[in-house]
Enzyme design. Structure first.
Site, PDB file in Angstrom:
ATOM      1  N   SER A   1      18.402 -57.300 -19.937  1.00  8.92           N
ATOM      2  CA  SER A   1      19.183 -56.518 -20.890  1.00  8.92           C
ATOM      3  C   SER A   1      18.888 -56.952 -22.316  1.00  8.92           C
ATOM      4  O   SER A   1      18.606 -58.140 -22.578  1.00  8.92           O
ATOM      5  CB  SER A   1      20.665 -56.771 -20.577  1.00  8.92           C
ATOM      6  OG  SER A   1      21.478 -56.281 -21.608  1.00  8.92           O
TER       7      SER A   1
ATOM      8  N   TYR B   1      28.421 -62.612 -18.857  1.00  6.85           N
ATOM      9  CA  TYR B   1      27.481 -61.645 -18.280  1.00  6.85           C
ATOM     10  C   TYR B   1      26.101 -61.808 -18.911  1.00  6.85           C
ATOM     11  O   TYR B   1      25.088 -61.944 -18.224  1.00  6.85           O
ATOM     12  CB  TYR B   1      27.987 -60.203 -18.469  1.00  6.85           C
ATOM     13  CG  TYR B   1      26.876 -59.196 -18.249  1.00  6.85           C
ATOM     14  CD1 TYR B   1      26.369 -58.958 -16.982  1.00  6.85           C
ATOM     15  CD2 TYR B   1      26.273 -58.528 -19.324  1.00  6.85           C
ATOM     16  CE1 TYR B   1      25.318 -58.077 -16.770  1.00  6.85           C
ATOM     17  CE2 TYR B   1      25.222 -57.655 -19.130  1.00  6.85           C
ATOM     18  CZ  TYR B   1      24.748 -57.425 -17.847  1.00  6.85           C
ATOM     19  OH  TYR B   1      23.692 -56.559 -17.657  1.00  6.85           O
TER      20      TYR B   1
ATOM     21  N   LYS C   1      22.259 -63.018 -17.418  1.00  7.74           N
ATOM     22  CA  LYS C   1      20.977 -62.288 -17.544  1.00  7.74           C
ATOM     23  C   LYS C   1      19.905 -63.211 -18.108  1.00  7.74           C
ATOM     24  O   LYS C   1      18.773 -63.253 -17.625  1.00  7.74           O
ATOM     25  CB  LYS C   1      21.153 -61.067 -18.460  1.00  7.74           C
ATOM     26  CG  LYS C   1      21.915 -59.941 -17.844  1.00  7.74           C
ATOM     27  CD  LYS C   1      21.065 -59.142 -16.870  1.00  7.74           C
ATOM     28  CE  LYS C   1      21.777 -58.927 -15.577  1.00  7.74           C
ATOM     29  NZ  LYS C   1      21.031 -58.291 -14.523  1.00  7.74           N
TER      30      LYS C   1
HETATM   31  P1  NAD Z   1      25.688 -50.799 -10.942  1.00  7.42           P
HETATM   32  O1  NAD Z   1      26.896 -51.659 -10.804  1.00  7.42           O
HETATM   33  O2  NAD Z   1      25.866 -49.332 -10.927  1.00  7.42           O
HETATM   34  O3  NAD Z   1      24.607 -51.185  -9.835  1.00  7.42           O
HETATM   35  C1  NAD Z   1      24.515 -52.472  -9.277  1.00  7.42           C
HETATM   36  C2  NAD Z   1      24.465 -52.300  -7.778  1.00  7.42           C
HETATM   37  O4  NAD Z   1      24.339 -53.596  -7.158  1.00  7.42           O
HETATM   38  C3  NAD Z   1      25.731 -51.676  -7.179  1.00  7.42           C
HETATM   39  O5  NAD Z   1      25.349 -50.652  -6.307  1.00  7.42           O
HETATM   40  C4  NAD Z   1      26.413 -52.824  -6.437  1.00  7.42           C
HETATM   41  O6  NAD Z   1      27.151 -52.357  -5.335  1.00  7.42           O
HETATM   42  C5  NAD Z   1      25.228 -53.683  -6.048  1.00  7.42           C
HETATM   43  N1  NAD Z   1      25.517 -55.099  -5.862  1.00  7.42           N
HETATM   44  C6  NAD Z   1      26.205 -55.943  -6.689  1.00  7.42           C
HETATM   45  N2  NAD Z   1      26.218 -57.178  -6.193  1.00  7.42           N
HETATM   46  C7  NAD Z   1      25.535 -57.151  -5.018  1.00  7.42           C
HETATM   47  C8  NAD Z   1      25.217 -58.126  -4.028  1.00  7.42           C
HETATM   48  N3  NAD Z   1      25.597 -59.394  -4.149  1.00  7.42           N
HETATM   49  N4  NAD Z   1      24.479 -57.733  -2.973  1.00  7.42           N
HETATM   50  C9  NAD Z   1      24.077 -56.454  -2.823  1.00  7.42           C
HETATM   51  N5  NAD Z   1      24.355 -55.482  -3.730  1.00  7.42           N
HETATM   52  C10 NAD Z   1      25.076 -55.830  -4.812  1.00  7.42           C
HETATM   53  O7  NAD Z   1      24.938 -51.264 -12.288  1.00  7.42           O
HETATM   54  P2  NAD Z   1      23.732 -50.586 -13.052  1.00  7.42           P
HETATM   55  O8  NAD Z   1      24.249 -50.054 -14.333  1.00  7.42           O
HETATM   56  O9  NAD Z   1      22.984 -49.704 -12.152  1.00  7.42           O
HETATM   57  O10 NAD Z   1      22.897 -51.892 -13.410  1.00  7.42           O
HETATM   58  C11 NAD Z   1      21.844 -52.349 -12.572  1.00  7.42           C
HETATM   59  C12 NAD Z   1      21.275 -53.628 -13.148  1.00  7.42           C
HETATM   60  O11 NAD Z   1      20.838 -53.406 -14.487  1.00  7.42           O
HETATM   61  C13 NAD Z   1      22.289 -54.779 -13.222  1.00  7.42           C
HETATM   62  O12 NAD Z   1      21.603 -55.969 -12.900  1.00  7.42           O
HETATM   63  C14 NAD Z   1      22.696 -54.782 -14.681  1.00  7.42           C
HETATM   64  O13 NAD Z   1      23.083 -56.078 -15.111  1.00  7.42           O
HETATM   65  C15 NAD Z   1      21.420 -54.351 -15.355  1.00  7.42           C
HETATM   66  N6  NAD Z   1      21.645 -53.721 -16.666  1.00  7.42           N
HETATM   67  C16 NAD Z   1      22.506 -52.655 -16.748  1.00  7.42           C
HETATM   68  C17 NAD Z   1      22.733 -52.055 -17.991  1.00  7.42           C
HETATM   69  C18 NAD Z   1      23.703 -50.916 -18.139  1.00  7.42           C
HETATM   70  O14 NAD Z   1      24.150 -50.661 -19.256  1.00  7.42           O
HETATM   71  N7  NAD Z   1      24.051 -50.206 -17.073  1.00  7.42           N
HETATM   72  C19 NAD Z   1      22.071 -52.549 -19.126  1.00  7.42           C
HETATM   73  C20 NAD Z   1      21.208 -53.644 -18.984  1.00  7.42           C
HETATM   74  C21 NAD Z   1      20.996 -54.213 -17.733  1.00  7.42           C
HETATM   75  C1  WQD Z   2      28.156 -48.937 -27.731  1.00  7.66           C
HETATM   76  C2  WQD Z   2      28.799 -48.741 -29.096  1.00  7.66           C
HETATM   77  C3  WQD Z   2      30.762 -50.075 -29.456  1.00  7.66           C
HETATM   78  C4  WQD Z   2      33.199 -48.076 -26.388  1.00  7.66           C
HETATM   79  C5  WQD Z   2      26.941 -52.990 -23.379  1.00  7.66           C
HETATM   80  C6  WQD Z   2      26.684 -54.395 -22.910  1.00  7.66           C
HETATM   81  C7  WQD Z   2      25.217 -54.635 -22.760  1.00  7.66           C
HETATM   82  C8  WQD Z   2      24.559 -53.566 -21.884  1.00  7.66           C
HETATM   83  C9  WQD Z   2      24.937 -52.176 -22.306  1.00  7.66           C
HETATM   84  C10 WQD Z   2      24.409 -54.398 -19.655  1.00  7.66           C
HETATM   85  C11 WQD Z   2      29.260 -50.042 -29.755  1.00  7.66           C
HETATM   86  C12 WQD Z   2      31.115 -48.595 -29.452  1.00  7.66           C
HETATM   87  C13 WQD Z   2      32.160 -48.448 -27.233  1.00  7.66           C
HETATM   88  C14 WQD Z   2      34.357 -47.487 -26.930  1.00  7.66           C
HETATM   89  C15 WQD Z   2      33.373 -47.644 -29.126  1.00  7.66           C
HETATM   90  N1  WQD Z   2      24.966 -53.669 -20.521  1.00  7.66           N
HETATM   91  N2  WQD Z   2      32.254 -48.230 -28.581  1.00  7.66           N
HETATM   92  N3  WQD Z   2      34.400 -47.297 -28.297  1.00  7.66           N
HETATM   93  O1  WQD Z   2      28.253 -52.908 -26.259  1.00  7.66           O
HETATM   94  O2  WQD Z   2      26.000 -51.914 -26.897  1.00  7.66           O
HETATM   95  O3  WQD Z   2      26.308 -52.807 -24.646  1.00  7.66           O
HETATM   96  O4  WQD Z   2      26.351 -52.067 -22.443  1.00  7.66           O
HETATM   97  O5  WQD Z   2      23.529 -55.178 -19.783  1.00  7.66           O
HETATM   98  O6  WQD Z   2      25.074 -55.906 -22.223  1.00  7.66           O
HETATM   99  O7  WQD Z   2      27.235 -55.289 -23.858  1.00  7.66           O
HETATM  100  O8  WQD Z   2      27.451 -50.703 -25.240  1.00  7.66           O
HETATM  101  O9  WQD Z   2      28.516 -48.565 -24.687  1.00  7.66           O
HETATM  102  O10 WQD Z   2      29.945 -50.647 -24.773  1.00  7.66           O
HETATM  103  O11 WQD Z   2      29.035 -49.708 -26.915  1.00  7.66           O
HETATM  104  O12 WQD Z   2      33.462 -47.461 -30.352  1.00  7.66           O
HETATM  105  O13 WQD Z   2      35.319 -47.158 -26.240  1.00  7.66           O
HETATM  106  O14 WQD Z   2      29.979 -47.944 -28.937  1.00  7.66           O
HETATM  107  O15 WQD Z   2      31.513 -50.767 -30.411  1.00  7.66           O
HETATM  108  O16 WQD Z   2      29.046 -49.907 -31.132  1.00  7.66           O
HETATM  109  P1  WQD Z   2      27.053 -52.155 -25.873  1.00  7.66           P
HETATM  110  P2  WQD Z   2      28.793 -49.885 -25.310  1.00  7.66           P
END
Ligand code: NAD
Ligand code: WQD
Length: 341
Positions: free
Chosen positions: A124, A149, A153
């Site tokens: 991330s 979190y 990562k």
């Molecule tokens: P998500 O929660 O929708 O998907 C994660 C999946 O993993 C789920 O289906 C959950 O049931 C499964 N899971 C969790 N723990 C498990 C375990 N111990 N064993 C088996 N399955 C398990 O999340 P997502 O948004 O699809 O994110 C996927 C990956 O990408 C995560 O590692 C997250 O940290 C990373 N990521 C997400 C974002 C975002 O904004 N969505 C941004 C950056 C990184």
């Molecule tokens: C985006 C913008 C908020 C909600 C997060 C995690 C990051 C990654 C992606 C996993 C910001 C503003 C938000 C609301 C708002 N996930 N906001 N009102 O914070 O960039 O990233 O998700 O890895 O680790 O930190 O994303 O969508 O929460 O916020 O004003 O109700 O929207 O302040 O400027 P963020 P976000």
């Protein structure tokens, strides 16, 4: 040989399974459904017309994982499984360290044993902390990370880098996602948050269907063009295609590589709200409140390395992202919950 997709029923995993199957790959999903539903995989099958083999298992459960590895032959693992809610990681850090760190360690153990040494990992942009500069390149130093979190990562990245260094038979690609939003164009799969969404676009979508009353905008006093935070929003299907490209790259024995997956463009909270209003035709009531602790002003990628080396580029606009989120939300106002009740 198949591709193991941990967390493949989740938001990004399910969209990636679609793109992998469309590209002709054979996949096997392992998910414990702690934050997803088998229904997502049934819908993937509808989209691709192909069966999605899956096992319900926890990646921390070594014996369950070994059984799966004994039955299947994997050439690579795309590792999505883990917890991702920033707020929850602050209140229950032990769960985050256990699931994200122990989960990854257990997975690596089994992969080593069965000699599957290609890994694509979901990292991330959060690892950059408050970025030293924008647009952020991959060599931007990692910053101070303000929540557990984000620390998981960063630690997972370091664990994988150390393992690749110790055993060069490993090929590891770390993908640093910026802000994934949107949904598959069919409206069949999308993000299905449990409880009140913490992220901007799922929150706006729920305001649009009147599940939530108004959007709280966290601060309009940042040094940005309109005072609200700027992020690099990326369509989840573009992100999914990035994994197909990374898979092609990992098969060329790259050792360790890191790629930003973003569009290279930043949009403010107000710009996203206006865009969503435009494509949906629904007004989004907003109220400006104080900044959210831990938030940064501006974060967007330099996605040039992925474009040059992976031959990958995003194709979808912010309007596409908002329209696809809206279509998914309208068709599934309660996410997958309705299909499962
Ligand atoms: P998500 O929660 O929708 O998907 C994660 C999946 O993993 C789920 O289906 C959950 O049931 C499964 N899971 C969790 N723990 C498990 C375990 N111990 N064993 C088996 N399955 C398990 O999340 P997502 O948004 O699809 O994110 C996927 C990956 O990408 C995560 O590692 C997250 O940290 C990373 N990521 C997400 C974002 C975002 O904004 N969505 C941004 C950056 C990184
Ligand atoms: C985006 C913008 C908020 C909600 C997060 C995690 C990051 C990654 C992606 C996993 C910001 C503003 C938000 C609301 C708002 N996930 N906001 N009102 O914070 O960039 O990233 O998700 O890895 O680790 O930190 O994303 O969508 O929460 O916020 O004003 O109700 O929207 O302040 O400027 P963020 P976000």
């Amino acid at each position: 040989m198949s591709i193991l997709i941990t967390g493949g029923a989740g938001y990004i995993g399910s969209h990636t399974v679609v793109e992998l199957q469309n590209a002709g790959y054979s996949v096997v999903v392992v998910d414990n459904f702690s934050n997803s539903f088998p229904e997502a995989l049934r819908r993937v099958e509808k989209i691709t017309g192909k069966r999605v083999p899956f096992y319900k298992a926890d990646i921390r459960d070594r014996s369950a994982m070994e059984e799966i590895f004994r039955k299947e032959k994997f050439e690579c693992c795309i590792h999505f499984a883990g917890f991702k809610a920033v707020g929850q990681s602050v209140t229950a850090p032990w769960e985050y360290y256990d699931n994200n760190i122990n989960g990854t360690l257990a997975l690596i153990d089994v992969m080593r044993k069965y000699r599957t040494k290609n890994m694509i990992f979901s990292s991330s942009a959060t690892v950059y902390g408050k970025p030293a500069f924008v647009p952020i390149t991959e060599d931007c130093p990692k910053g101070k990370i303000v929540n557990p979190y984000g620390r998981t990562k960063s630690m997972q990245e370091e664990i994988l880098a150390d393992i690749q260094k110790a055993d060069p038979e490993w090929n590891v690609i770390l993908l640093r996602y910026f802000n994934p939003i949107g949904a598959h164009i069919s409206g069949l799969i999308g993000e299905s948050p449990v409880g009140i969404p913490g992220n901007l676009v799922p929150y706006i979508a729920q305001v649009a269907v009147r599940r939530l009353e108004k959007l709280l905008i966290y601060g309009n006093d940042y040094h940005t063009r309109d005072g609200t935070g700027i992020r690099d929003y990326i369509h989840v299907s573009d992100l999914a295609v990035g994994h197909v490209k990374a898979l092609e790259a990992v098969r060329q024995n790259p050792g360790l590589e890191i790629y930003n997956l973003g569009t290279g463009k930043g949009y403010s909270v107000l710009e996203v709200v206006r865009c969503f209003e435009q494509v949906s035709g629904v007004p989004i009531p907003c109220q400006v409140v104080s900044r959210r602790p831990g938030d940064i002003a501006v974060c967007y990628a330099d996605a040039g390395k992925a474009e040059r080396e992976l031959k990958w580029k995003t194709t979808r606009s912010l309007a596409d992202m908002c329209l696809d989120s809206w279509r998914w939300q309208l068709g599934n106002p309660n996410g997958y919950h309705d299909a499962c009740s």
